[in-house]
Design an enzyme around this catalytic site. Structure first.
Site, PDB file in Angstrom:
ATOM      1  N   LYS A  57      16.140  44.155 -20.200  1.00 16.13           N
ATOM      2  CA  LYS A  57      17.596  43.742 -20.795  1.00 16.13           C
ATOM      3  C   LYS A  57      17.741  42.549 -20.287  1.00 16.13           C
ATOM      4  O   LYS A  57      17.201  41.607 -19.872  1.00 16.13           O
ATOM      5  CB  LYS A  57      18.580  44.838 -20.595  1.00 16.13           C
ATOM      6  N   GLY A  70      21.415  54.395 -19.976  1.00 13.24           N
ATOM      7  CA  GLY A  70      22.160  54.053 -19.017  1.00 13.24           C
ATOM      8  C   GLY A  70      23.176  54.855 -18.371  1.00 13.24           C
ATOM      9  O   GLY A  70      23.987  54.501 -17.784  1.00 13.24           O
ATOM     10  N   HIS A 114      16.548  47.868 -30.878  1.00 13.00           N
ATOM     11  CA  HIS A 114      16.961  48.587 -29.567  1.00 13.00           C
ATOM     12  C   HIS A 114      18.414  48.730 -29.979  1.00 13.00           C
ATOM     13  O   HIS A 114      19.058  48.114 -30.637  1.00 13.00           O
ATOM     14  CB  HIS A 114      17.048  47.761 -28.339  1.00 13.00           C
ATOM     15  N   SER A 158      17.349  56.991 -19.462  1.00  9.03           N
ATOM     16  CA  SER A 158      17.668  57.166 -17.987  1.00  9.03           C
ATOM     17  C   SER A 158      16.261  57.848 -17.380  1.00  9.03           C
ATOM     18  O   SER A 158      16.228  58.872 -16.628  1.00  9.03           O
ATOM     19  CB  SER A 158      18.705  58.164 -17.922  1.00  9.03           C
ATOM     20  N   GLU A 214      21.012  48.631 -28.456  1.00 10.23           N
ATOM     21  CA  GLU A 214      22.001  47.816 -27.894  1.00 10.23           C
ATOM     22  C   GLU A 214      21.998  46.565 -29.146  1.00 10.23           C
ATOM     23  O   GLU A 214      23.216  46.051 -29.205  1.00 10.23           O
ATOM     24  CB  GLU A 214      21.715  47.128 -26.486  1.00 10.23           C
ATOM     25  N   ASN A 229      11.889  47.674 -20.029  1.00  6.65           N
ATOM     26  CA  ASN A 229      12.682  46.712 -20.651  1.00  6.65           C
ATOM     27  C   ASN A 229      13.986  46.461 -19.422  1.00  6.65           C
ATOM     28  O   ASN A 229      14.867  47.192 -19.250  1.00  6.65           O
ATOM     29  CB  ASN A 229      13.569  47.567 -21.881  1.00  6.65           C
ATOM     30  N   GLU A 276      14.920  56.770 -28.303  1.00  4.87           N
ATOM     31  CA  GLU A 276      15.820  56.604 -27.245  1.00  4.87           C
ATOM     32  C   GLU A 276      17.096  57.237 -27.882  1.00  4.87           C
ATOM     33  O   GLU A 276      17.865  56.398 -28.534  1.00  4.87           O
ATOM     34  CB  GLU A 276      16.026  54.835 -26.919  1.00  4.87           C
TER      35      GLU A 276
HETATM   36  P1  13P Z   1      18.074  53.287 -19.158  1.00  5.73           P
HETATM   37  O1  13P Z   1      16.457  53.464 -18.445  1.00  5.73           O
HETATM   38  O2  13P Z   1      18.445  52.315 -18.104  1.00  5.73           O
HETATM   39  O3  13P Z   1      18.759  54.261 -19.520  1.00  5.73           O
HETATM   40  O4  13P Z   1      17.555  52.331 -20.474  1.00  5.73           O
HETATM   41  C1  13P Z   1      16.813  52.787 -21.355  1.00  5.73           C
HETATM   42  C2  13P Z   1      16.498  51.844 -22.423  1.00  5.73           C
HETATM   43  O5  13P Z   1      17.502  51.317 -23.215  1.00  5.73           O
HETATM   44  C3  13P Z   1      15.256  51.228 -22.587  1.00  5.73           C
HETATM   45  O6  13P Z   1      15.035  50.327 -23.538  1.00  5.73           O
END
Ligand code: 13P
Length: 254
Positions: free
Chosen positions: A11, A170, A94, A210, A96, A9, A164
């Site tokens: 983002k 992150g 997601h 992460s 976010e 992803n 997640e």
């Molecule tokens: P990170 O791997 O940067 O922690 O992000 C995870 C994520 O949100 C994948 O969709």
């Protein structure tokens, strides 16, 4: 047997040029890793170019979001029909999107329904926030999200789920393999109750939060965990290739 799946992803990172360079850097090595599904999820604007770049390879493409209507006056939105021309997978729900764009389980439910109807393969994201985790509410949160997101959907063939935990995204503070395996096992048992045992055994469930080349083994060694949804590390070619390679290797020896 479930085919392992690693999805990157990206983002809101990489412009078109950077996206092209990143895929050119990874393409050959990723393509050669067998017995695993590898999915790149760049921003919408790079989908068409990457589709052309990976044509004829074993690399697959996904989007990071989708709207639930087929077409019409929805300024700025992208429909499942538009995506179906470009890619195979789509990330839905997601954290976010839930946090910054007010997506709730009802919206996620409509998106999953629309995606499945169009033949896209949704990757449904669920996971608890830090305070919910600390209050011991992980299972409660996850079951509510699953029931809400899948309400009224009788056929989930093509769906994957990504667990997640929000506190792991992150932050560099991944869950432990045990924690992730426990919750993912719980997700599978929930799917078995909502659908049936066979469907739950076929469902791919990923861990996300992460994940790096240094810790991916800890997750994919676990029997319930079928792969990973990778954020930051999917933007680094060598990291992402290692994550895919290690997962493929570990899952083949199980
Ligand atoms: P990170 O791997 O940067 O922690 O992000 C995870 C994520 O949100 C994948 O969709």
């Amino acid at each position: 047997m479930r085919v392992p799946l690693i999805a990157g992803n990206w983002k809101m990172n990489a412009n078109l040029n950077e996206a092209i360079v990143l895929v050119q850097t990874m393409r050959r090595e990723l393509d050669e890793i067998a017995n695993i599904d590898k999915v790149l999820c760049p921003p919408f604007i790079s989908l068409a170019a990457i589709r052309d770049l990976i044509k004829g390879s074993s690399i697959k493409l996904g989007a990071q979001n989708v709207y639930f209507e087929a077409k019409g006056a929805y300024t700025g939105e992208i429909s499942p029909l538009m995506l179906a021309d470009l890619c195979e997978y789509v990330i839905i729900g997601h954290s976010e999107r839930r946090q910054y764009f007010n997506e709730n389980d009802e919206i996620v439910n409509k998106k999953i329904m629309a995606a499945l109807r169009t033949g896209l393969k949704p990757i449904l994201c669920v996971g608890e926030k830090l305070e919910e985790n600390e209050a011991g509410k992980t299972k409660e949160v996850v079951i509510t999200q699953l029931k809400g997101s899948l309400a009224g959907i009788t056929n989930i063939s093509g769906l994957s789920v990504a667990y997640e935990p929000v506190w792991a995204i992150g932050t560099g503070k991944a869950a432990t393999g045990e924690q992730a395996n426990e919750t993912i096992g719980f997700i599978r048992r929930t799917i078995s109750k909502l659908y049936d045992e066979g469907i739950s055994q076929d469902l791919r469930i990923l861990y996300g939060g992460s994940v790096t080349a240094d810790n991916v083994d800890e997750f994919v060694e676990k029997s319930e965990i079928d792969g990973a949804l990778v954020g930051g590390a999917s933007l680094k070619a060598d990291q992402f290739i290692s994550i895919v390679r290690q997962t493929s290797k570990i899952k083949q020896t199980r």
